[in-house]
Design an enzyme around this catalytic site. Structure first.
Site, PDB file in Angstrom:
ATOM      1  N   HIS A 365       0.845  -1.207   0.000  1.00 35.50           N
ATOM      2  CA  HIS A 365       0.000   0.000   0.000  1.00 35.50           C
ATOM      3  C   HIS A 365       0.872   1.246   0.000  1.00 35.50           C
ATOM      4  CE1 HIS A 365      -0.072   1.714   4.204  1.00 35.50           C
ATOM      5  NE2 HIS A 365       0.313   0.498   4.554  1.00 35.50           N
ATOM      6  N   ASP A 375       6.220   2.853   7.166  1.00 34.78           N
ATOM      7  CA  ASP A 375       4.883   2.340   6.859  1.00 34.78           C
ATOM      8  C   ASP A 375       4.127   3.336   5.990  1.00 34.78           C
ATOM      9  OD1 ASP A 375       2.406   1.135   6.851  1.00 34.78           O
ATOM     10  OD2 ASP A 375       1.964   1.535   8.955  1.00 34.78           O
ATOM     11  N   GLU A 412      -5.161   1.803   2.613  1.00 32.53           N
ATOM     12  CA  GLU A 412      -4.974   0.644   3.496  1.00 32.53           C
ATOM     13  C   GLU A 412      -5.142   1.033   4.952  1.00 32.53           C
ATOM     14  OE1 GLU A 412      -2.418  -2.042   6.084  1.00 32.53           O
ATOM     15  OE2 GLU A 412      -2.415   0.128   5.786  1.00 32.53           O
ATOM     16  N   GLU A 413      -4.658   2.238   5.295  1.00 28.42           N
ATOM     17  CA  GLU A 413      -4.656   2.655   6.695  1.00 28.42           C
ATOM     18  C   GLU A 413      -6.062   2.785   7.267  1.00 28.42           C
ATOM     19  OE1 GLU A 413      -2.192   2.461   8.371  1.00 28.42           O
ATOM     20  OE2 GLU A 413      -0.383   3.007   7.279  1.00 28.42           O
ATOM     21  N   ASP A 441       4.335  -4.729   3.375  1.00 28.88           N
ATOM     22  CA  ASP A 441       3.802  -3.468   3.883  1.00 28.88           C
ATOM     23  C   ASP A 441       4.988  -2.614   4.300  1.00 28.88           C
ATOM     24  OD1 ASP A 441       2.611  -1.412   5.427  1.00 28.88           O
ATOM     25  OD2 ASP A 441       0.925  -2.675   5.957  1.00 28.88           O
ATOM     26  N   HIS A 525       3.234   5.303  12.845  1.00 28.82           N
ATOM     27  CA  HIS A 525       2.055   6.139  12.584  1.00 28.82           C
ATOM     28  C   HIS A 525       2.168   7.532  13.186  1.00 28.82           C
ATOM     29  CE1 HIS A 525      -1.186   2.916  11.420  1.00 28.82           C
ATOM     30  NE2 HIS A 525      -0.094   2.842  10.681  1.00 28.82           N
TER      31      HIS A 525
END
Length: 723
Positions: A365, A375, A412-413, A441, A525
């Site tokens: 993603h 990420d 995706e998140e 990922d 994140h």
């Protein structure tokens, strides 16, 4: 009965020397023609693929991908999609758009009063930019810290501490007499999916949830240095994320809504309303917010009551953690906007020569909550570096036997939305033609190689690891470092719902792989997951990116080029046998019998052994030269190997979670990140233990029979024969 025809006995004369010579000439000519048609063998091309690695390419791509925060559907996300499309255009590439429900913050606030009568002080809810941050200007574009799909509302209540917010943590609070009705639950990240934390708090009667990044888990302890001096989360760092507990667009559960030209909102499409989404139970019914370690510590100082257990405490030097509720009062306001937005998946296709209708898919993603260096764009950079190598192979004459599809997913998140929408739209094609899906990922978060797969692909991953150099020790291969402790390689399973393999495995039953370097990283994140963090701590020389692309690509090449698919279901049967023993031990003394499942697993092992023997019989050699195989026989055998995984799915899906079709691997009911073997049986056992009613134990037995039937179906597929 007709009398048999009597034939004369065959001649007994010996072949002449001329006849023998003629036979040898035929064989030699056939071999010459064979090698003339294949000037470079597939394994040679695979070795060439490994030699074409370029860490500067991966670094260049990652820098370009992480210039700005690029949350799904934003202008920056569209720019990253355009970059990926351009980078893949030589293969060639295209994009597909979908109109989906996304969630954005409109207004949020959080204030804390040390007691009901004291004035409240507000938190700023801002991640601080450090001095000299090269991305300070772009950081202003980052989305405010929030939980996607959190319920809107304003709540004031006493604070209670619930550790990691797991089911067992809330059960412990009940046993200690802590009443959570109307409370604001404070929980820390680290063990389960945030959406499950909020759901568990809601079930316990809480009015809202605040989730923080505890310095014990993300700050590196007393000696840990926060970024940019060290790799650890700064005190103001906040983990953003979704709380949606489903997969795919919430308004189109089980079907896709692709956009057409000019259809920015998804066009004419059947949708659930936002109210129907809320009623589904897949989004929280209470508001929540993520906060930093510093803010979490300030909240802890206002909580009184019983001292929390030792294992619930923070790092040395933190305030003593107590359970509450109160006397501290939290005032939380969150207003969100759920709206239909357009997302883009990007694809590149390398068409196969002999079997163009069989697909090997590689996916990663592209969207990120902030800069997304780890990420997910370490994986995107690896995908683009891999794609460049495949293009170079093509320039040197290579074409795959089967079609390779490179996939760059969006959104995706928010809940694996881009990949799930595409899988739902192409379900029938994937069901009949997909050989395997290979996911990456966060390709690089640190040292150490980690892999996850459906079991028939284990040996393929191990074989590939023997040919790829360890990026952290050039004197050995990945495999040698993998077994450095003297243990066998450990390959995890794909039951969790944390990334894009979920729709392929758990909804359709496509054999799949997921790989990564490093397991978790402190700035996950947060605003600090940027190129500088990767360059300083994640992969300073970008050798891990190269290794990720190498093993990812090598597995793909084997699946795309091997005449007979390198699948082994014997290991699958052995693992199912062991998993059954474990779950059987969990229900000793109950009326549940696992004999039907053990019987079906024995049949699977027998069928897997038989098809392995068939594979060997096809791979005959004379004088070390492999003989040509019957192409129809090869195709038929490959189809059985490819389709056996589909047989583990059931059209009815898991009880209460019908979207999940796979009866062997699925997420835990109480932790979307967790992987469970036999998730339907496991769910039924949980319920039976709570009620201990005879009917509930009969339902456990029913689930055992369901899995046994699925395993039997897989055996029949491997055998390729009707009963």
């Amino acid at each position: 009965m007709r009398e048999p025809l009597l034939l004369p006995p065959p001649a007994t004369s010996k072949p002449t020397a001329m006849a023998i010579l003629a036979s040898l000439v035929v064989v030699v000519v056939a071999l010459l023609l064979h090698f003339a048609a294949s000037p470079i063998s597939k394994p040679t091309y695979h070795d060439l693929f490994l030699s074409l690695s370029d860490n500067s390419t991966a670094a260049r791509h990652l820098r370009a991908l992480t210039l700005r925060p690029h949350v799904a559907s934003s202008a920056a996300d569209a720019a990253v999609a355009a970059y990926v499309l351009s980078a893949l255009s030589a293969l060639p590439a295209h994009s597909a758009s979908y109109g989906v429900l996304l969630s954005f913050p409109v207004r949020r606030s959080l204030s804390l009063a040390p007691s009901p009568s004291a004035p409240a002080a507000p938190f700023d809810l801002v991640q601080e930019v450090y001095p000299g941050d090269p991305y300070a200007a772009a950081a202003a574009e980052a989305i405010p810290t929030f939980h996607a799909f959190a319920a809107s509302g304003a709540v004031a209540g006493p604070v209670a501490y619930a550790n990691y917010g797991r089911v067992e943590d809330f059960e412990a609070l009940v046993s200690l007499g802590v009443n959570l009705t109307g409370a604001v639950v404070l929980a820390r990240y680290g063990k389960i999916y945030r959406g499950d934390i909020v759901r568990n708090a809601q079930d316990a009667g809480a009015a809202a949830t605040v989730i923080y990044t505890d310095a014990k888990d993300y700050g590196g302890g007393a000696a840990g240095k926060p970024f940019p001096e060290g790799p650890w989360m700064p005190p103001s760092g906040v983990q953003i994320g979704s709380t949606y507990r489903g997969l795919g667009d919430p308004t189109t559960p089980g079907w896709a809504c692709a956009t057409g030209a000019g259809d920015g909102d998804g066009g004419e499409c059947e949708r659930w309303s936002v109210a129907e989404v809320a009623a589904s139970g897949l989004v929280p019914g209470i508001p929540s917010l993520p906060v930093s370690a510093r803010d979490g510590e300030a909240i802890h100082r206002t909580i009184g009551g019983r001292m929390a257990p030792d294992e619930w405490q923070g790092e040395e030097g933190s305030p003593v953690y107590r359970l509450g509720p109160g006397p501290g009062i939290l005032n939380l306001t969150y207003m969100g906007n759920e709206t239909i937005a357009t997302i883009q998946n990007v694809f590149a296709v390398i068409e196969g020569k002999e079997e163009p209708d069989r697909f090997v898919l590689l996916g990663n993603h592209r969207d990120a909550w902030t800069f997304g260096a780890v990420d997910p764009n370490s994986g995107t950079a690896a995908l683009l570096e891999l794609a460049q190598r495949l293009w170079k192979l093509q320039k040197r004459g290579w074409t795959p036997r089967r079609t390779i599809v490179l996939c760059s997913w969006d959104a995706e998140e928010y809940g694996l939305i881009g990949s799930t929408e595409w899988v739902e739209e192409n379900r029938e094609m994937l069901s009949s033609r997909a050989v395997a899906y290979l996911n990456v990922d966060s390709a690089v978060a640190g040292p150490g190689f980690y892999s996850y797969a459906t079991p028939q692909l284990d040996e393929l991953i191990i074989d590939a690891s023997k040919k790829v150099q360890d990026p952290d020790n050039s004197s050995q291969t990945l495999y040698e470092s993998w077994i450095g402790s003297g243990n066998s390689p450990t390959i995890g399973r794909l039951g969790g719902g944390g990334t894009d393999f979920a729709a392929f495995v758990q909804h359709v039953g496509v054999p799949s792989v997921d790989i990564a370097f490093g397991e978790g990283y402190p700035v996950y994140h947060s605003l600090y997951d940027d190129f500088m963090w990767m360059e300083k701590f994640g992969d300073p020389m970008f050798h891990r990116h190269v290794a990720a692309a190498s093993i990812w690509g090598l597995v793909a090449l084997r699946l795309a080029d091997d005449e007979i698919l390198p699948f082994d279901y014997v290991s699958y049967a052995l693992e199912l046998q062991e998993s059954t023993r474990e779950i059987q031990h969990d229900v000793l003394g109950t009326p549940v019998s696992f004999s039907p499942l053990f019987k079906s697993i024995r049949e699977l092992k027998s069928a897997a052994t038989e098809i392995n023997a068939e594979k060997k019989a096809l791979e005959r050699e004379i004088w070390g030269i492999k003989l040509e195989k019957n192409p129809l026989k090869v195709r038929e055998l490959n189809d059985r190997l490819m389709m056996a995984e589909r047989a583990f799915t059931d059209r009815e899906g898991l009880c209460g979670r019908q979207w999940y079709k796979h009866l062997i691997y699925g997420p835990s009911q109480h932790n979307d990140y967790g992987s469970k073997s036999f998730p339907g049986i496991d769910d039924a056992i949980d319920e039976a233990k709570k009620s201990n009613a005879s009917e509930s134990w009969r339902f456990v037995q029913h689930e055992v029979y369901r899995v046994a039937r699925a395993v039997t179906r897989a055996s029949l597929v491997l055998k390729g024969k009707f009963t």
